[in-house]
Design an enzyme around this catalytic site. Sequence first.
Site, mmCIF file in Angstrom:
data_model
loop_
_atom_site.group_PDB
_atom_site.id
_atom_site.type_symbol
_atom_site.label_atom_id
_atom_site.label_comp_id
_atom_site.label_asym_id
_atom_site.label_seq_id
_atom_site.Cartn_x
_atom_site.Cartn_y
_atom_site.Cartn_z
ATOM 1 N N LYS A 1 -2.209 -3.619 3.234
ATOM 2 C CA LYS A 1 -3.368 -3.587 2.335
ATOM 3 C C LYS A 1 -3.165 -4.481 1.124
ATOM 4 O O LYS A 1 -4.041 -5.276 0.764
ATOM 5 C CB LYS A 1 -3.649 -2.141 1.918
ATOM 6 C CG LYS A 1 -4.960 -1.948 1.193
ATOM 7 C CD LYS A 1 -4.796 -2.123 -0.302
ATOM 8 C CE LYS A 1 -6.136 -1.985 -1.007
ATOM 9 N NZ LYS A 1 -6.005 -2.233 -2.449
ATOM 10 N N ASP B 1 -8.551 0.122 2.032
ATOM 11 C CA ASP B 1 -7.988 1.233 1.271
ATOM 12 C C ASP B 1 -8.547 2.543 1.821
ATOM 13 O O ASP B 1 -9.368 2.553 2.724
ATOM 14 C CB ASP B 1 -8.257 1.065 -0.230
ATOM 15 C CG ASP B 1 -9.726 1.246 -0.583
ATOM 16 O OD1 ASP B 1 -10.454 1.943 0.140
ATOM 17 O OD2 ASP B 1 -10.165 0.668 -1.586
#
Length: 304
Positions: free
Chosen positions: A227, A246
């Site tokens: 991420k 996320d």
Amino acid sequence: MVKQAVSKTGPSVSQDKHITFDVPLALGITLNSGQAFRWQLIDHWYYGLIGDVLVRLRQDESGVKYASTETHGKDIAFLIWHYLGLCDDLDEVYQRINTDDRIAGAILHYRGLRLLRQDPWECLIAFICSATSNIPRISATMEALAKNYGHPLELDGYVRHTFPTPYELSSGTEADLRRLGLGFRAKYVAWAAHMVRIGELDLSSLYGVPYADALGALMECPGVGHKVADCVLLFSLNRSEAFPIDRHIWRNLQNWYLDGHKLSYTNVLEWAWERFGRWAGYANQYLFYQQRQEGKKNLEGGGG
DNA sequence: ACCATACCTCTCTC
DNA sequence: AGAGAGAGGTATG
């Protein structure tokens, strides 16, 4: 009675200049969309740093007004143009990612929201610091690093500090960084500074290499997972196919598009590429911003 | 391969 | 106003 004209500004105020363009830009939304953490709105001007130049920016009908500190011969107008990603053709982007009513709504409301081209090093540190954190705290962390390890610049009496270079930041130990409130991220920040300083991670070499290679290089840093690496790729390395997932985006995509199925990070990524193509990152940013605004709205509604 | 848990401490909330 | 949850993730078992 005639009012006395009193200048509220101090001496030697910088001359405002102007960049003119006719492509969509939503400056305020762009600077506050969670990509960058050091822009401050003061008296209708956005103050912040682009590299080692302190600037203030303000949008008007025909473009952006600006003033800046010394640029050492650099073309500040080009610097701003490049930073704001104004070369991305948003009409082409919208045409490609406008796959459903939800995205259409986000495009309608947030037209001109753009992906920035930040400094990869600063962006890497910002998103290492974003782990289980929140925007006010990330901003405070970045300011603390700048104040303690960067150097000051002044524009019209207003002082901000540059973000420290890897070399400058390396002078801080993990313990020093913990004292600034970084928590468990201190170790990762110190490590990243070391890796970049000694050349084990060469960020400038990551422009234009295949996505998977750039991703892998970033993830060599402890504290950098998929991420965070995607955030660095999208917000600084000009990789519009990067699609940071996320927990909020994950949950929402699952509900909105994936019929409640729980896919792995990689599988969601592949789904996004299939749906949004090489501009998937823009779709991500519009959905991300929209979900954040809806969250705020719900809070206000609850309060009355 | 998947899942749970710890990690620091700041910020927001009630 | 002060305590308690939760926070834009990652590394580890």
